[in-house]
Design an enzyme around this catalytic site. Sequence first.
Site, PDB file in Angstrom:
ATOM      1  N   CYS A   1       0.835  -1.206   0.000  1.00  0.00           N
ATOM      2  CA  CYS A   1       0.000   0.000   0.000  1.00  0.00           C
ATOM      3  C   CYS A   1       0.869   1.255   0.000  1.00  0.00           C
ATOM      4  CB  CYS A   1      -0.916  -0.012   1.221  1.00  0.00           C
ATOM      5  SG  CYS A   1      -1.912   1.477   1.341  1.00  0.00           S
TER       6      CYS A   1
ATOM      7  N   CYS B   1      -0.390   4.137   2.138  1.00  0.00           N
ATOM      8  CA  CYS B   1      -0.257   3.914   3.596  1.00  0.00           C
ATOM      9  C   CYS B   1       1.196   4.097   4.039  1.00  0.00           C
ATOM     10  CB  CYS B   1      -0.670   2.494   3.996  1.00  0.00           C
ATOM     11  SG  CYS B   1      -2.174   1.891   3.267  1.00  0.00           S
ATOM     12  N   ASP B   2       2.134   3.544   3.270  1.00  0.00           N
ATOM     13  CA  ASP B   2       3.530   3.441   3.747  1.00  0.00           C
ATOM     14  C   ASP B   2       4.518   4.335   3.000  1.00  0.00           C
ATOM     15  OD1 ASP B   2       2.655   1.490   5.501  1.00  0.00           O
ATOM     16  OD2 ASP B   2       2.994  -0.137   4.072  1.00  0.00           O
TER      17      ASP B   2
END
Length: 300
Positions: free
Chosen positions: A130, A133-134
């Site tokens: 992701c 997300c990261d």
Amino acid sequence: MYEIVIIGAGPAGLTAAIYARRAAKKVLVLEAKVYGGQIVNTLDIENYPAEEHISGYDFATKLYNQAKNLGTEIVFEKVVGIETDSKQKKVITANNIYEAGSVIIATGSENRKLGLPNEDQLVGKGVSYCATCDGAFYKNKKVAVVGGGNTALEDALYLADIAERVYLIHRRDKFSGEDSTVNRLKGKKNIRFVLNSNVTKLNAKDKLENIEVVNTDGGVQTIEVDGLFVAIGRIPENKAFANLIKLDDVGYIEAGEKCHTNVDGIFVAGDNRTKDVRQLVTAVSDGAVAAIEAVKYVNN
Ligand code: NAP
């Protein structure tokens, strides 16, 4: 006892809940993780009608609130199976058994993995599924994205604004994602295309240090990266229903445009159904259709 139990609180499941509540049915949504499904990982949705730009998180939150405000009960429990012996269905979680007049399966899909030996151990230590997300962990670092679909292209575009360098590794010479995104990627100076290539090894001590990439002509190269974003598609989350519901060869639930499964009163909506086009609009469309069919079923 619920008239309709919906499994999954992604766009398909929450849309089904909105339609079922507007038909005044008693509705429960069961969700194993967090609401929103995979759309929460999309930074900017640009292809949803009447929404020129909206983040996946905002979209999911609006949908969740809409379903809740209409009186949908939403419980965060993982469904492990469904039983049916007559018109009545039982939806089973680790803690509870919910009785239902009808069930809509809207469990979506999960990340496909590369299948490399130490891939699971390196999640959170350099391997991610992701980018939104990261990605922030890789500011001014070197990263690679694997895949050739829209997710990989959009992840590479997103990461190009954060990381020092982005390698986009794809096993073919052409991408299957949208040409307009490919063109935007070509305009980024810090993106390197690595085509006709597969990632074959993840070399790490405590965390990922470099990856081995093998070209289809046999050439091998080692690329130093701090992060590897795997964006090679998704696989349907239908395992819990496989003993009851007919799946196709690759694990999608067999159902036509009316979303009926092989079991009376059990419907499917969204990315885990057999279909050609898996998009946000087709997921919410399925949600509406499945709910209308489920309402008809419980009214009979
Ligand atoms: P996808 O379209 O299924 O693409 C998967 C990619 O991964 C393909 O390039 C595939 O290559 C490659 N791949 C598959 N298995 C692999 C493996 N083991 N090793 C290396 N490469 C592998 O998946 P997606 O990009 O996640 O998109 C899923 C759906 O969501 C699509 O319909 C897409 O259009 C949609 N989507 C839409 C948007 C948007 O509209 N903004 C954004 C994201 C996703 P091959 O071609 O060689 O199989």
